[in-house]
Design an enzyme around this catalytic site. Structure first.
Site, PDB file in Angstrom:
ATOM      1  N   ARG A  18      29.210  -1.994  10.607  1.00  0.00           N
ATOM      2  CA  ARG A  18      27.944  -2.230  11.308  1.00  0.00           C
ATOM      3  C   ARG A  18      28.145  -3.069  12.578  1.00  0.00           C
ATOM      4  O   ARG A  18      27.334  -3.923  12.913  1.00  0.00           O
ATOM      5  CB  ARG A  18      26.933  -2.883  10.362  1.00  0.00           C
ATOM      6  CG  ARG A  18      26.407  -1.900   9.308  1.00  0.00           C
ATOM      7  CD  ARG A  18      25.364  -2.541   8.414  1.00  0.00           C
ATOM      8  NE  ARG A  18      25.959  -3.598   7.610  1.00  0.00           N
ATOM      9  CZ  ARG A  18      25.292  -4.594   7.068  1.00  0.00           C
ATOM     10  NH1 ARG A  18      23.992  -4.678   7.241  1.00  0.00           N
ATOM     11  NH2 ARG A  18      25.906  -5.522   6.363  1.00  0.00           N
ATOM     12  N   GLY A  64       1.882  -6.412  -3.495  1.00  0.00           N
ATOM     13  CA  GLY A  64       2.951  -6.761  -4.436  1.00  0.00           C
ATOM     14  C   GLY A  64       3.866  -7.865  -3.973  1.00  0.00           C
ATOM     15  O   GLY A  64       3.977  -8.902  -4.608  1.00  0.00           O
ATOM     16  N   GLU A 111       7.395 -10.455  -6.387  1.00  0.00           N
ATOM     17  CA  GLU A 111       8.646  -9.698  -6.227  1.00  0.00           C
ATOM     18  C   GLU A 111       9.825 -10.481  -5.616  1.00  0.00           C
ATOM     19  O   GLU A 111      10.655  -9.889  -4.906  1.00  0.00           O
ATOM     20  CB  GLU A 111       8.414  -8.398  -5.413  1.00  0.00           C
ATOM     21  CG  GLU A 111       7.325  -7.497  -5.975  1.00  0.00           C
ATOM     22  CD  GLU A 111       7.087  -6.211  -5.170  1.00  0.00           C
ATOM     23  OE1 GLU A 111       7.977  -5.764  -4.432  1.00  0.00           O
ATOM     24  OE2 GLU A 111       5.965  -5.651  -5.300  1.00  0.00           O
ATOM     25  N   TRP A 133      14.723   7.619  -1.629  1.00  0.00           N
ATOM     26  CA  TRP A 133      15.538   6.597  -0.974  1.00  0.00           C
ATOM     27  C   TRP A 133      16.894   6.411  -1.639  1.00  0.00           C
ATOM     28  O   TRP A 133      17.549   5.377  -1.480  1.00  0.00           O
ATOM     29  CB  TRP A 133      14.738   5.281  -0.873  1.00  0.00           C
ATOM     30  CG  TRP A 133      13.519   5.453  -0.006  1.00  0.00           C
ATOM     31  CD1 TRP A 133      13.236   6.504   0.831  1.00  0.00           C
ATOM     32  CD2 TRP A 133      12.400   4.564   0.107  1.00  0.00           C
ATOM     33  NE1 TRP A 133      12.026   6.326   1.450  1.00  0.00           N
ATOM     34  CE2 TRP A 133      11.483   5.138   1.028  1.00  0.00           C
ATOM     35  CE3 TRP A 133      12.075   3.342  -0.474  1.00  0.00           C
ATOM     36  CZ2 TRP A 133      10.274   4.536   1.377  1.00  0.00           C
ATOM     37  CZ3 TRP A 133      10.869   2.733  -0.134  1.00  0.00           C
ATOM     38  CH2 TRP A 133       9.985   3.324   0.787  1.00  0.00           C
ATOM     39  N   ASP A 157       4.259   2.217  -7.166  1.00  0.00           N
ATOM     40  CA  ASP A 157       4.280   2.517  -5.723  1.00  0.00           C
ATOM     41  C   ASP A 157       4.898   3.882  -5.442  1.00  0.00           C
ATOM     42  O   ASP A 157       5.980   4.186  -5.943  1.00  0.00           O
ATOM     43  CB  ASP A 157       5.122   1.467  -4.983  1.00  0.00           C
ATOM     44  CG  ASP A 157       4.450   0.100  -4.964  1.00  0.00           C
ATOM     45  OD1 ASP A 157       3.214   0.055  -4.892  1.00  0.00           O
ATOM     46  OD2 ASP A 157       5.176  -0.920  -5.012  1.00  0.00           O
ATOM     47  N   CYS A 160       2.052   4.463   1.672  1.00  0.00           N
ATOM     48  CA  CYS A 160       2.254   3.702   2.911  1.00  0.00           C
ATOM     49  C   CYS A 160       1.779   4.399   4.168  1.00  0.00           C
ATOM     50  O   CYS A 160       2.378   4.231   5.210  1.00  0.00           O
ATOM     51  CB  CYS A 160       3.721   3.425   3.094  1.00  0.00           C
ATOM     52  SG  CYS A 160       4.160   1.810   2.550  1.00  0.00           S
ATOM     53  N   GLU A 197      -2.935   2.873   3.842  1.00  0.00           N
ATOM     54  CA  GLU A 197      -3.006   2.292   5.176  1.00  0.00           C
ATOM     55  C   GLU A 197      -4.286   2.801   5.838  1.00  0.00           C
ATOM     56  O   GLU A 197      -4.552   3.996   5.803  1.00  0.00           O
ATOM     57  CB  GLU A 197      -1.814   2.839   5.944  1.00  0.00           C
ATOM     58  CG  GLU A 197      -1.287   1.965   7.010  1.00  0.00           C
ATOM     59  CD  GLU A 197      -0.029   2.596   7.584  1.00  0.00           C
ATOM     60  OE1 GLU A 197       1.042   2.430   6.992  1.00  0.00           O
ATOM     61  OE2 GLU A 197      -0.160   3.260   8.617  1.00  0.00           O
ATOM     62  N   HIS A 211       2.240  -5.088   9.565  1.00  0.00           N
ATOM     63  CA  HIS A 211       3.416  -4.919  10.430  1.00  0.00           C
ATOM     64  C   HIS A 211       3.330  -5.779  11.677  1.00  0.00           C
ATOM     65  O   HIS A 211       4.285  -5.892  12.430  1.00  0.00           O
ATOM     66  CB  HIS A 211       3.589  -3.446  10.799  1.00  0.00           C
ATOM     67  CG  HIS A 211       3.755  -2.590   9.573  1.00  0.00           C
ATOM     68  ND1 HIS A 211       2.692  -1.935   8.994  1.00  0.00           N
ATOM     69  CD2 HIS A 211       4.826  -2.358   8.793  1.00  0.00           C
ATOM     70  CE1 HIS A 211       3.125  -1.304   7.902  1.00  0.00           C
ATOM     71  NE2 HIS A 211       4.408  -1.551   7.762  1.00  0.00           N
TER      72      HIS A 211
HETATM   73  N1  GLN Z   1       5.098  -3.287  -3.836  1.00  0.00           N
HETATM   74  C1  GLN Z   1       5.854  -3.127  -2.653  1.00  0.00           C
HETATM   75  C2  GLN Z   1       5.738  -4.383  -1.809  1.00  0.00           C
HETATM   76  O1  GLN Z   1       4.734  -4.967  -1.774  1.00  0.00           O
HETATM   77  C3  GLN Z   1       5.398  -1.940  -1.845  1.00  0.00           C
HETATM   78  C4  GLN Z   1       6.223  -1.761  -0.593  1.00  0.00           C
HETATM   79  C5  GLN Z   1       5.944  -0.501   0.180  1.00  0.00           C
HETATM   80  O2  GLN Z   1       4.857  -0.011   0.212  1.00  0.00           O
HETATM   81  N2  GLN Z   1       6.907   0.033   0.861  1.00  0.00           N
HETATM   82  O3  GLN Z   1       6.658  -4.792  -1.143  1.00  0.00           O
HETATM   83 ZN    ZN Z   2       3.351   0.082   1.839  1.00  0.00          ZN
END
Ligand code: GLN
Ligand code: ZN
Length: 762
Positions: free
Chosen positions: A19, A439, A491, A568, A606, A650, A672, A701
């Site tokens: 990287r 979360g 988390e 992913w 999710d 998302c 969103e 964001h």
């Molecule tokens: N539960 C996850 C978080 O809050 C969801 C993340 C996502 O939507 N990419 O980070």
């Molecule tokens: Zn999200």
């Protein structure tokens, strides 16, 4: 110098084996190194790539596979498509380029979006009636000269003009109805100028990528392709043209390209084998080179070389010449399996990253030219891998297979929504417009250090647990103090929402250096799903249950859904994705049962990647959405009626997936919506969606803290489409990338706004 393509790859990773480019970019952006230093590092990376590709024995070496940020942005800059607001900043060419990629204080960047159905993201060019295309940047030519100095002739690679315009959007000055494709003639003229320069510089081949034709296209778009290559092909002074389509079957576009005056056409035999009959029906191929993409450029498994050779052999009579390549650019796989020291040796022996794939292409090329005997040893080794994978004990788990075989329809059905709603209201006693988060809470430096310390053995498990518990307690107390209704544990133990689960499930392996560029300097390290998936023990329960033990308010358990886990990861290629999805779903199902048993009454699964895996061709959507929805339902349908199942998506452009979202049958769906001013709610309701919905009321964001009044206004707008009994209040995504300085006031305002709107409901 060979005059044929022979063996090649369509592109190569550029972030650097360690990287290096990522670090150099970040240092440059932080003004720690100069532009000259950055350029030196970039040049060294290019030179290393060219040298290693040449030494590996490729007949044709791709040229400008390097990019400072993104190859679509490079194309825009090459042909002068720099929107005025960036040109007017008065920055150096390189900083103008970075302003388009990342924005500057006063000017946000170009929109970033996914490159077809991959996890790579490109910057969306803005094209308007005033865009004047010309050969504005000579980087492509400079790289050709740079390679020449090393004695390595290269084949420049560019996004083709039609795909470029199909990926662009109209700029703000364009009248309604204007399409970027309207400008194709002018853009083709600019490409012609570049081709002329390249021919004069002695370039023999140029590769133009047209992957946009792996998706459904209109007659007008197909006509644009035909015209563009008729015109480029007819130029008096130009290199030979190799037009590559990949990521799927090119359909009608393949007919057009095979009849066009170009010298080579690339076909992706991994993602879109057109079949022998269709190829045989293309007389135009007989005097062209067919570049057969036989080595999967998007996944990490070693190629079944026998099978690839058999395919190649059947092509020999159909085209003037057959060359072999990767199915697409190797940008989508990591550099080198040999850099991995802690991968299980058996699993490692099944893998091919970019370096290994180049070798496979070279072997295939030799076999085609000199016969199978010339590479007998390599073929035998590949054969051993195929059998070893089929027979490996770690791949098949009979218990998992028996369980899947025994599934019945009722395993994917929950009680009626009305029954569930009543049971949940009884159990949770939430106010109208309940407030919650998605979360994650900010991942502080402390939290990251604690996880790193555990990984490196710097702290023991007991210390790790007590630090994480302290963090969870802090986050729970904060949420109570803020007055949120449904809490989360935050988390802190998760590095990444997919990797965390992959690390705790059997059937996955993870790499140390397997980085893949996502965009710019951002890289991801996808786990490798190699075998049947099972859950050796509960994954999230200890943390969620601890959070629940601290408070009287409901706590929401947090899981990642099966489709997102697949999207992913590098997935196995030896069974349908739908089957793999079910296995992951069963593991999630068991986790939900354990969360319920531990007293959690709200559980979120999710699925931010649900739309990402949507096939490029519409006729394949239904099949995908059917299994994707089924996997989610298999994961969640074991939940009791009184357990409230949430999901989080998302994005807000539902379009093709709107029915699927309803079919997930989650009790509450967060999406969103802030950026579209809640307009998506109308679409959702119009499609018959009648469950709880949490339209994000602010954009996480951005570091901006939303005011109470603006959230109130959004909630009122939402209430125009959704009744108060089904409306939830939450941010539009997880908070892990933000800092507490923004998160605290933002959530305080969110709760205040919900309270105010509730009051006016009477
Ligand atoms: N539960 C996850 C978080 O809050 C969801 C993340 C996502 O939507 N990419 O980070
Ligand atoms: Zn999200």
């Amino acid at each position: 110098m060979t005059s044929t393509i022979g063996s090649t790859v369509l592109g190569y990773p550029r972030i650097g084996p360690n990287r290096e480019l990522k670090r150099a970019l970040e240092n440059y952006w932080a003004s720690r190194i100069s532009e000259a230093e950055l350029r030196n590092i970039a040049r060294d990376l290019r030179i290393d790539t060219w040298r290693s590709l040449r030494q590996a024995g490729l007949d044709s070496v791709p040229g400008n596979t390097f990019s400072f940020y993104d190859h679509v942005l490079d194309t825009a800059v090459t042909f002068g498509a720099v929107p005025r607001r960036y040109a007017d900043l008065g920055l150096s060419p390189l900083d103008t380029y970075f302003a388009m990629a990342r924005g500057v204080e006063s000017t946000p960047p170009l929109e970033l979006t996914k490159w077809f159905d991959t996890n790579y993201h490109y910057l969306v060019p803005e094209i308007g009636p005033d865009t004047r295309f010309f050969l504005a940047d000579h980087g492509v030519l400079e790289q050709v000269r740079e390679a020449d100095e090393l004695g390595i002739p290269v084949r420049p690679v560019l996004v083709g003009p039609v795909t470029f315009l199909l990926l662009s959007k109209p700029d703000s000055e364009a009248a309604p109805g204007f399409r970027p494709l309207d400008t194709v003639d002018e853009l083709v003229d600019a490409y012609a100028e570049l081709l002329r320069e390249l021919a004069r510089a002695g370039v023999e081949w140029v590769q133009l990528d047209e992957p946009a034709f792996a998706a459904d296209r209109t007659e007008a778009e197909l006509a644009a392709l035909r015209e563009a290559y008729r015109s480029l092909g007819s130029l008096a002074e130009r290199p030979k043209l190799f037009v590559a389509g990949y990521f799927g079957d090119l359909g009608e576009a393949l007919e057009i390209l095979s009849a066009a005056p170009v010298e080579a056409v690339g076909v992706d035999f991994v993602a879109g084998d057109p079949g022998l009959d269709s190829l045989a029906a293309l007389p135009g191929l007989r005097d062209k080179t067919l570049v057969a993409g036989l080595v999967d450029g998007r996944n990490v498994w070693r190629t079944d070389l026998d099978r690839a050779l058999t395919t190649a052999a059947t092509l020999l009579g159909l085209a003037g010449e057959v060359a072999v390549s990767s199915s697409c650019s190797l940008l989508h796989v990591p550099y080198d399996v040999e850099a991995e020291s802690s991968l299980d040796p058996q699993v490692a022996s099944w893998l091919a990253f970019a370096r290994q794939k180049v070798h496979e292409v070279v072997v295939l090329g030799r076999a085609l030219r000199e016969g199978r005997d010339a590479v007998a040893e390599e073929l035998a080794a590949a054969r051993r891998v195929v059998t070893d994978r089929v027979n490996a004990e770690r791949v098949r788990d009979e218990q998992v297979r028996r369980r899947l075989a025994g599934l019945r329809p009722r395993d994917t059905r929950r009680a009626d929504y009305d029954v569930r709603r009543e049971a949940q209201q009884e159990a949770l006693r939430l106010p109208p417009l309940p407030t919650t988060t998605i979360g994650s809470f900010p991942q502080t430096a402390d939290v990251r250090r604690t996880r790193a310390a555990l990984r490196r053995g710097g702290i023991d498990h007991a210390t790790y647990t007590s630090r994480m518990r302290a963090e969870i307690e802090r986050v729970v107390r904060l949420q109570e103090e803020l007055g949120l209704d449904v809490l989360v544990h935050g988390e802190p133990e998760r590095n990444d929402m997919v990797q965390y689960f992959a690390e705790h499930l059997a059937g996955f392996a993870d790499t140390e250096h397997g980085w893949v560029q996502s965009y710019g300097s951002r890289c991801v390290r996808p786990p490798i799903l190699f075998g049947d998936v099972s859950r050796p023990e509960p994954i999230t329960v200890e943390w969620a249950a601890y959070a629940a033990s601290l408070t009287d308010r409901p706590v929401k358990g947090m899981l990642t859904g099966p489709v997102t886990i697949l999207a992913w990861s590098f997935v196995r290629d030896d069974q349908p994705l739908a089957d793999t999805a079910k296995q992951v779903a069963l593991a999630i199902r068991d986790e939900i049962a354990d969360l319920e048993a531990a007293g959690l009454g709200v559980i979120q699964v999710d699925e931010p990647a649900l739309r990402e895996l949507l096939p490029l061709r519409a006729h394949r959507h239904k099949e995908y959405l059917d299994w994707a929805v089924e996997a989610f339902r298999l994961a969640t349908s074991g939940a009791r009626a009184s357990t409230q199942v949430h999901t989080h998506l998302c994005y807000s452009e539902f379009g093709d997936v709107i029915d699927a979202i309803a079919a997930l049958d989650a009790d509450v769906t967060s999406i969103e919506a802030a950026r579209s001013r809640m307009e998506v709610l109308g679409d959702l309701e119009a499609a018959g969606f009648a469950r709880g919905v949490g339209p994000g009321v602010y954009d996480i964001h951005s570091p901006r803290v939303p005011e109470v009044a603006e959230i109130v206004e959004l909630l009122r707008a939402a209430l125009a489409s959704v009744p108060p009994s089904r409306l939830w209040v939450n941010p539009d995504c997880g908070l892990k990338t933000r800092g507490y300085a923004e998160v605290e006031p933002a959530l305080r305002n969110l709760v205040a706004a919900a309270t105010e709107v509730r009051r006016t409901l009477g």
